[in-house]
Design a protein around this motif. Structure first.
Motif, PDB file in Angstrom:
ATOM      1  N   GLY A  41      51.343  30.929 -16.879  1.00 30.71           N
ATOM      2  CA  GLY A  41      49.919  30.666 -17.027  1.00 30.71           C
ATOM      3  C   GLY A  41      49.295  31.327 -18.238  1.00 30.71           C
ATOM      4  N   GLY A  42      50.067  32.058 -18.984  1.00 31.53           N
ATOM      5  CA  GLY A  42      49.568  32.719 -20.192  1.00 31.53           C
ATOM      6  C   GLY A  42      49.711  31.821 -21.416  1.00 31.53           C
ATOM      7  N   MET A  43      49.523  32.416 -22.563  1.00 33.23           N
ATOM      8  CA  MET A  43      49.646  31.681 -23.824  1.00 33.23           C
ATOM      9  C   MET A  43      50.495  32.482 -24.803  1.00 33.23           C
ATOM     10  N   GLN A  44      51.296  31.771 -25.569  1.00 31.23           N
ATOM     11  CA  GLN A  44      52.027  32.346 -26.691  1.00 31.23           C
ATOM     12  C   GLN A  44      51.510  31.677 -27.948  1.00 31.23           C
ATOM     13  N   MET A  45      51.711  32.330 -29.082  1.00 31.66           N
ATOM     14  CA  MET A  45      51.299  31.749 -30.354  1.00 31.66           C
ATOM     15  C   MET A  45      52.515  31.562 -31.249  1.00 31.66           C
ATOM     16  N   ALA A  46      52.525  30.448 -31.956  1.00 31.96           N
ATOM     17  CA  ALA A  46      53.579  30.162 -32.928  1.00 31.96           C
ATOM     18  C   ALA A  46      52.918  29.968 -34.291  1.00 31.96           C
ATOM     19  N   LEU A  47      53.498  30.560 -35.298  1.00 35.45           N
ATOM     20  CA  LEU A  47      53.016  30.436 -36.670  1.00 35.45           C
ATOM     21  C   LEU A  47      54.033  29.603 -37.440  1.00 35.45           C
ATOM     22  N   LEU A  48      53.589  28.435 -37.929  1.00 38.83           N
ATOM     23  CA  LEU A  48      54.485  27.485 -38.588  1.00 38.83           C
ATOM     24  C   LEU A  48      53.913  27.085 -39.941  1.00 38.83           C
ATOM     25  N   PRO A  49      54.776  26.669 -40.874  1.00 44.58           N
ATOM     26  CA  PRO A  49      54.245  26.114 -42.131  1.00 44.58           C
ATOM     27  C   PRO A  49      53.305  24.947 -41.826  1.00 44.58           C
ATOM     28  N   PHE A  50      52.243  24.801 -42.583  1.00 52.73           N
ATOM     29  CA  PHE A  50      51.247  23.766 -42.310  1.00 52.73           C
ATOM     30  C   PHE A  50      51.873  22.370 -42.314  1.00 52.73           C
ATOM     31  N   GLY A  51      52.849  22.137 -43.162  1.00 55.13           N
ATOM     32  CA  GLY A  51      53.480  20.827 -43.256  1.00 55.13           C
ATOM     33  C   GLY A  51      54.653  20.619 -42.324  1.00 55.13           C
ATOM     34  N   TYR A  52      54.864  21.544 -41.376  1.00 54.74           N
ATOM     35  CA  TYR A  52      55.980  21.442 -40.445  1.00 54.74           C
ATOM     36  C   TYR A  52      55.884  20.153 -39.637  1.00 54.74           C
ATOM     37  N   ASN A  73      37.424  38.246 -37.257  1.00 58.81           N
ATOM     38  CA  ASN A  73      38.479  39.211 -36.938  1.00 58.81           C
ATOM     39  C   ASN A  73      39.836  38.532 -36.964  1.00 58.81           C
ATOM     40  N   LEU A  74      40.779  39.208 -37.588  1.00 55.92           N
ATOM     41  CA  LEU A  74      42.162  38.735 -37.634  1.00 55.92           C
ATOM     42  C   LEU A  74      43.043  39.891 -37.177  1.00 55.92           C
ATOM     43  N   PRO A  75      43.712  39.756 -36.028  1.00 58.64           N
ATOM     44  CA  PRO A  75      44.573  40.847 -35.556  1.00 58.64           C
ATOM     45  C   PRO A  75      45.622  41.220 -36.604  1.00 58.64           C
ATOM     46  N   GLU A  76      45.848  42.507 -36.750  1.00 57.52           N
ATOM     47  CA  GLU A  76      46.771  43.029 -37.765  1.00 57.52           C
ATOM     48  C   GLU A  76      48.190  42.490 -37.554  1.00 57.52           C
ATOM     49  N   ASP A  77      48.629  42.358 -36.293  1.00 52.59           N
ATOM     50  CA  ASP A  77      49.982  41.852 -36.050  1.00 52.59           C
ATOM     51  C   ASP A  77      50.114  40.391 -36.462  1.00 52.59           C
ATOM     52  N   TYR A  82      52.086  36.542 -40.628  1.00 54.49           N
ATOM     53  CA  TYR A  82      51.842  35.607 -41.729  1.00 54.49           C
ATOM     54  C   TYR A  82      52.559  36.080 -42.995  1.00 54.49           C
ATOM     55  N   PHE A  83      52.433  37.382 -43.312  1.00 56.18           N
ATOM     56  CA  PHE A  83      53.110  37.913 -44.494  1.00 56.18           C
ATOM     57  C   PHE A  83      54.622  37.737 -44.391  1.00 56.18           C
ATOM     58  N   GLU A  84      55.173  37.954 -43.213  1.00 60.99           N
ATOM     59  CA  GLU A  84      56.609  37.761 -43.010  1.00 60.99           C
ATOM     60  C   GLU A  84      57.002  36.306 -43.225  1.00 60.99           C
ATOM     61  N   ALA A  85      56.215  35.382 -42.679  1.00 61.19           N
ATOM     62  CA  ALA A  85      56.529  33.953 -42.794  1.00 61.19           C
ATOM     63  C   ALA A  85      56.370  33.460 -44.224  1.00 61.19           C
ATOM     64  N   SER A  86      55.380  33.963 -44.941  1.00 63.49           N
ATOM     65  CA  SER A  86      55.121  33.447 -46.285  1.00 63.49           C
ATOM     66  C   SER A  86      55.953  34.131 -47.361  1.00 63.49           C
ATOM     67  N   SER A  87      56.545  35.286 -47.046  1.00 63.48           N
ATOM     68  CA  SER A  87      57.288  36.012 -48.077  1.00 63.48           C
ATOM     69  C   SER A  87      58.758  36.211 -47.739  1.00 63.48           C
ATOM     70  N   ILE A  91      57.996  43.167 -42.026  1.00 61.70           N
ATOM     71  CA  ILE A  91      57.099  44.309 -42.134  1.00 61.70           C
ATOM     72  C   ILE A  91      57.335  45.209 -40.937  1.00 61.70           C
ATOM     73  N   SER A  92      57.601  46.491 -41.198  1.00 58.26           N
ATOM     74  CA  SER A  92      57.853  47.455 -40.135  1.00 58.26           C
ATOM     75  C   SER A  92      56.556  48.108 -39.707  1.00 58.26           C
ATOM     76  N   SER A  93      56.491  48.400 -38.432  1.00 57.92           N
ATOM     77  CA  SER A  93      55.340  49.130 -37.913  1.00 57.92           C
ATOM     78  C   SER A  93      55.658  50.618 -37.938  1.00 57.92           C
ATOM     79  N   ALA A  94      54.655  51.439 -37.682  1.00 61.08           N
ATOM     80  CA  ALA A  94      54.865  52.883 -37.625  1.00 61.08           C
ATOM     81  C   ALA A  94      55.864  53.226 -36.523  1.00 61.08           C
TER      82      ALA A  94
END
Length: 121
Positions: A41-52, A73-77, A82-87, A91-94
């Motif tokens: 009943g929850g939600m997950q998010m997927a980040l995909l290239p716009f032209g996927y 507001n844009l959550p830091e994670d 996005y940076f990982e997908a586009s580059s 990116i490592s967290s503390a």
């Protein structure tokens, strides 16, 4: 040139993250954010290239005239994903950096002992 990463809703209802270019009035390298319902009943998010699925790289441009709403507001994670997908970088967290110490086998000297012991026959 440093870009501000923004989360926007397009006039067609798509949610997109991208590099906000105020001067050119474009969102560069857009990635679409899709919500996927889970069985619990929850939600997950997927980040995909716009032209996927036809474009597998995060690239392209969207004119700002197609933007209906800019999220404040844009959550830091999400920004990191996005940076990982586009580059293609991770990116490592503390927390990840703190765990590096545990990866060395624990103990002093990385758990390897004295190098002289290796050379003794």
């Amino acid at each position: 040139m440093a870009y501000d990463i923004k989360l926007v809703k397009l006039i067609n209802g798509d949610m997109v993250l991208g590099k906000w270019d105020e001067q050119e009035q474009k969102i560069k390298d857009p990635a679409i954010l899709q919500t996927i319902p889970t069985q619990q009943g929850g939600m997950q998010m997927a980040l995909l290239p716009f032209g996927y699925p036809f474009d597998t790289e995060v690239s392209g441009e969207i004119d700002l005239k197609h933007v209906m709403y800019v999220y404040k507001n844009l959550p830091e994670d999400l920004k990191n994903k996005y940076f990982e997908a586009s580059s293609n970088l991770t990116i490592s967290s503390a927390n990840d950096l703190r765990n590096l110490q545990g990866m060395s086998g624990g103990g002093q000297g990385g758990g390897m002992g004295n190098i002289g012991d290796l050379l003794k026959g």
